[in-house]
Write an enzyme that holds these catalytic residues in place. Structure first.
Site, PDB file in Angstrom:
ATOM      1  N   TRP A 339       0.802  -1.209   0.000  1.00 18.96           N
ATOM      2  CA  TRP A 339       0.000   0.000   0.000  1.00 18.96           C
ATOM      3  C   TRP A 339       0.845   1.274   0.000  1.00 18.96           C
ATOM      4  O   TRP A 339       1.799   1.378  -0.756  1.00 18.96           O
ATOM      5  CB  TRP A 339      -0.981  -0.042   1.171  1.00 18.96           C
ATOM      6  CG  TRP A 339      -1.801  -1.283   1.219  1.00 18.96           C
ATOM      7  CD1 TRP A 339      -2.485  -1.853   0.184  1.00 18.96           C
ATOM      8  CD2 TRP A 339      -2.009  -2.127   2.359  1.00 18.96           C
ATOM      9  NE1 TRP A 339      -3.125  -2.996   0.632  1.00 18.96           N
ATOM     10  CE2 TRP A 339      -2.861  -3.192   1.943  1.00 18.96           C
ATOM     11  CE3 TRP A 339      -1.581  -2.081   3.688  1.00 18.96           C
ATOM     12  CZ2 TRP A 339      -3.272  -4.193   2.822  1.00 18.96           C
ATOM     13  CZ3 TRP A 339      -1.990  -3.073   4.554  1.00 18.96           C
ATOM     14  CH2 TRP A 339      -2.825  -4.120   4.109  1.00 18.96           C
ATOM     15  N   GLU A 459       0.786  -2.448  22.018  1.00 21.86           N
ATOM     16  CA  GLU A 459       0.514  -3.887  22.064  1.00 21.86           C
ATOM     17  C   GLU A 459       0.937  -4.514  20.750  1.00 21.86           C
ATOM     18  O   GLU A 459       1.587  -3.857  19.932  1.00 21.86           O
ATOM     19  CB  GLU A 459      -0.967  -4.145  22.380  1.00 21.86           C
ATOM     20  CG  GLU A 459      -1.951  -3.177  21.728  1.00 21.86           C
ATOM     21  CD  GLU A 459      -2.166  -3.391  20.252  1.00 21.86           C
ATOM     22  OE1 GLU A 459      -2.860  -4.367  19.877  1.00 21.86           O
ATOM     23  OE2 GLU A 459      -1.648  -2.587  19.444  1.00 21.86           O
ATOM     24  N   GLU A 462       0.565  -2.727  17.516  1.00 26.67           N
ATOM     25  CA  GLU A 462       1.417  -1.543  17.385  1.00 26.67           C
ATOM     26  C   GLU A 462       0.646  -0.251  17.210  1.00 26.67           C
ATOM     27  O   GLU A 462       1.194   0.735  16.746  1.00 26.67           O
ATOM     28  CB  GLU A 462       2.378  -1.735  16.201  1.00 26.67           C
ATOM     29  CG  GLU A 462       2.968  -3.131  16.203  1.00 26.67           C
ATOM     30  CD  GLU A 462       4.226  -3.230  15.392  1.00 26.67           C
ATOM     31  OE1 GLU A 462       4.336  -2.488  14.428  1.00 26.67           O
ATOM     32  OE2 GLU A 462       5.097  -4.038  15.748  1.00 26.67           O
TER      33      GLU A 462
END
Length: 726
Positions: A339, A459, A462
């Site tokens: 992307w 976490e 991210e």
């Protein structure tokens, strides 16, 4: 370095070719002069859904290639954090009625290497022509060797060009180009490439992307080159050379893309590979991979079909190929830039998937350990120990040479080396000293908001800070594993503080992360995370990834709590775990033709836009993106089901993962769900996310070997003995 500083170019058509020919050919056009119009359009990299990823097994060749569509997409040199080109493809024309890039033609890519080697054949069908290309890297040097065969299917003479877009040092906007000794050379301040053809190029040009590059010239002039520029740069330059073949009497050529620190080195490398020839390189290439695989155990007996065994072997090879050769033990997440990571909009460099992440390093290390490559798993741990920061934690990710890239703190990544060390039974004094520093960092961690561990700045996805069941599971298990290693290493007097913290957190994890008044069940269930350690409070936070409305933390679930079971912190039949499974299956599971798969969490936006266009952030015109389904969760569920004794269901999860593989056995990060752009895209098939994703291949290997063993092979039994089997 400007073009004016380059020595006068040698005309391509008049130089000695690699085959020893000399003299100007009839009809050859001599490239001369500097291309105007620089610097050209900004460079961005190809789509991330690769259908091929290859490199020689040996350490002499510091080159890797990828395939996407009908062409060679990014190459990497001199390491796996550094792209060296954007794409290399054929252009076919009759010089009058059509001009076609092979990447635009119908193409089938096949894995054809002997013994599991990552060697590929692409067969492309165009307008009255057929092209067959084979790819390897030369095991003896840093070059990609391509066997090119193009045939006219209606008798019309063809002109066949090689279009090459360099992006040396990961930056395609600062390259210079010129001819040298029959090669098309590109260079920047750090590296160089040389494109060389077996019989030399009949004509060539270089230009700036979107201005006067070879494709622009050919497509605007019915397959003819009106301009033949010799030099260009600095800028986003694109090189084009016509092969001496017509698709009738001459149908086959070898093309080499060689690399080096300087232009002379690149040319010498390309010429030596060309002299060796494609077939010799391919034979040696296959032999290297066959010899490596012969050192490993056979695929598990539960893989009963040739296709399943081939996917297992391809997964081993994908992980092994993902290790950098200059920096042993540095395994990248994926040889792709999905992307908007393919541009510089999101990050200033082309990362982050061709970086090393401690979390992915753990996944890859345990995958290779399951496959029988204990030495590679050991190198993965050694690399992590080399890149530990002075305060004891690990950077969020780093380049293969160890330079930190993103620097956020993720406590599960700091615990990961403890878990891998336990699986490897590493309890030497040096390893233990470093792991103790990591554990002490965890025990002393306090966030900017004043929350103490096991609260984490990020976490495992991210994107959020908070109390995460997955992170808490990792740090509990890591501390218990470290305590056991210290005992084995004769340092049992040091374990008390680590076990005390682990016990306290094991007793508190439900208090921090389980809601009893959430909207998704009348019974307690785990949340993805809590921002404040109060799971009944209704605290709101922004999910990110183009989510515009803050959400109540009680409405966001994921399957991260399964880490508590998979790492031995909670029992598989724990009532809260069972109810949470029911919640996540109702909220974030989707049944597809490829089986059942799961989203990362409720409302995830890390994926394509509704019309299928790429994910991006911070662009006002992009309002919504949808995270799609991740095959790794089928593998994690399978490991959980093995712990419950349900081997049949676990085998079904392995089949579901396998169904997401491409024809060339690459496993993706994400697959399509039932939302748009369906029906254009088929649910359960790979999106344009990072492919191959090393984590997915590692998860497949672990679950396959776990099915053979009847239990997860990465399960830290010492943790379960403390909390589950007592």
């Amino acid at each position: 370095m400007g073009a004016s500083a380059i020595a006068a170019p040698v005309p391509l058509a008049g130089t000695a070719s690699a085959a020893g020919q000399s003299g100007t050919r009839s009809g050859a056009a001599t490239a001369a002069g500097e291309a105007p119009g620089g610097p050209g359009k900004d460079a961005r990299f190809d789509p991330a859904d690769k259908v091929g990823f290859g490199t020689a097994r040996g350490e002499r060749s510091l080159a890797w290639f990828t395939l996407q569509g009908g062409r060679m997409s990014e190459t990497y040199y001199p390491d796996l954090s550094t792209p060296a080109s954007r794409h290399t493809e054929l252009v076919v024309t009759d010089g009058r009625t059509f001009v076609q890039r092979v990447g635009q033609a119908d193409t089938r890519t096949e894995l054809v290497g002997h013994g599991g080697a990552p060697r590929y054949r692409q067969t492309s069908q165009g307008e009255g022509w057929c092209a067959v290309t084979h790819y390897v890297t030369d095991p003896e040097r840093s070059s990609v060797v391509i066997d090119v065969e193009v045939r006219s299917q209606n008798g019309t003479p063809l002109q066949v060009y090689v279009l090459h877009d360099p992006a040396l040092s990961g930056d395609g906007n600062d390259d210079e180009a010129y001819p040298q000794d029959g090669a098309l050379v590109a260079r920047d301040k750090n590296a160089a490439s040389a494109l060389l053809a077996e019989d030399g190029f009949a004509e060539s040009t270089v230009g700036y992307l979107g201005v006067n590059d070879g494709w622009t010239e050919l497509s605007e002039n019915d397959g003819r080159l009106k301009n033949h520029y010799a030099t260009a740069g600095p800028g986003n330059i694109v090189q084009l050379g016509r092969l001496r073949m017509d698709g009738r009497s001459r149908t086959r050529q070898t093309v080499v893309l060689g690399f080096g620190k300087r232009a002379d080195d690149a040319v010498k490398t390309a010429r030596r590979s060309l002299r060796s020839g494609f077939h010799a390189s391919a034979h040696s290439y296959d032999a290297g991979w066959t010899a490596y695989l012969a050192t490993l155990p056979q695929p598990p007996a539960c893989l009963r079909t040739p296709g399943d065994r081939a996917l297992y072997t391809a997964s081993v090879v994908t992980l092994a190929a993902s290790e950098d050769k200059k920096n042993p033990g540095a395994f990248i997440a994926s040889p792709s830039m999905p992307w908007d990571f393919g541009s510089r909009h999101v990050v200033p460099e082309t990362g982050p998937y061709h970086l090393v992440w401690p979390r992915d390093q753990y996944q890859i290390g345990t995958g290779l350990l399951a496959a029988g490559d204990r030495a590679a798993a050991g190198r993965a741990l050694d690399y992590m120990l080399r890149t530990q920061l002075p305060d004891g934690h690990w950077p969020q990710n780093c380049k293969v040479d160890g330079e930190p890239f993103w620097t956020n703190i993720q406590l599960d990544e700091t615990a990961a080396p403890m878990l891998l060390a336990w699986l490897l039974d590493r309890h030497d004094d040096s390893t233990l000293e470093q792991l103790e520093r990591a554990a002490d960092f965890i025990l002393g961690y306090e966030s900017e908001e004043g929350y103490k561990a096991p609260y984490t700045q990020q976490e495992r996805w991210e994107e959020q800070s908070g109390y995460s069941p997955a992170t808490i599971a990792s740090v509990i298990a890591g501390l218990v594993c470290l305590a056991d290693l210290l005992d084995r290493g004769g340092q049992g007097s040091k374990v008390a503080k680590y076990l005390e913290a682990a016990d306290k957190w094991q007793e508190s994890v439900e208090k921090w992360t389980v809601t009893t008044n959430g909207p998704d069940s009348d019974e307690p269930y785990y949340l993805r995370l809590t921002k404040n350690g109060k799971p009944n409070s209704g605290k709101k936070y922004e999910l990110g990834n183009n989510s515009e409305t803050p959400v109540d933390q009680r409405t966001v679930v994921d399957a991260g709590f399964l880490e508590l079971v998979r790492l031995g912190v909670k029992a598989a039949d724990d009532p809260v775990v069972l109810n949470s499974l029911d919640v996540v299956d109702r909220k974030i599971a989707v049944d597809t033709p490829s089986g059942r798969h799961w989203y990362r969490y409720t409302g995830d936006g890390y994926g394509e836009q509704p019309n299928g266009e790429q994910w991006t952030v911070n662009r006002p015109e992009v309002k919504t993106t949808h995270g799609r389904l991740w095959p790794i969760f089928a593998g994690e569920r399978g490991e959980y089901e093995l712990l419950r004794g349900d081997r049949r269901s676990a085998a079904g999860r392995l089949r579901d993962m396998a169904r997401t593989a491409s024809e060339t056995l690459t496993l993706p990060e994400q697959v399509w769900d039932e939302r748009p752009p369906v029906p254009r895209e088929k649910p359960g098939t790979a999106t344009a996310s990072a492919t191959p994703l090393a984590w997915t291949h590692a998860q497949y290997l672990r679950l396959a070997r776990s099915l053979e063993h009847g239990a997860p092979v990465e399960f830290p039994s010492v943790v379960a003995e403390r909390y589950v089997r007592r």
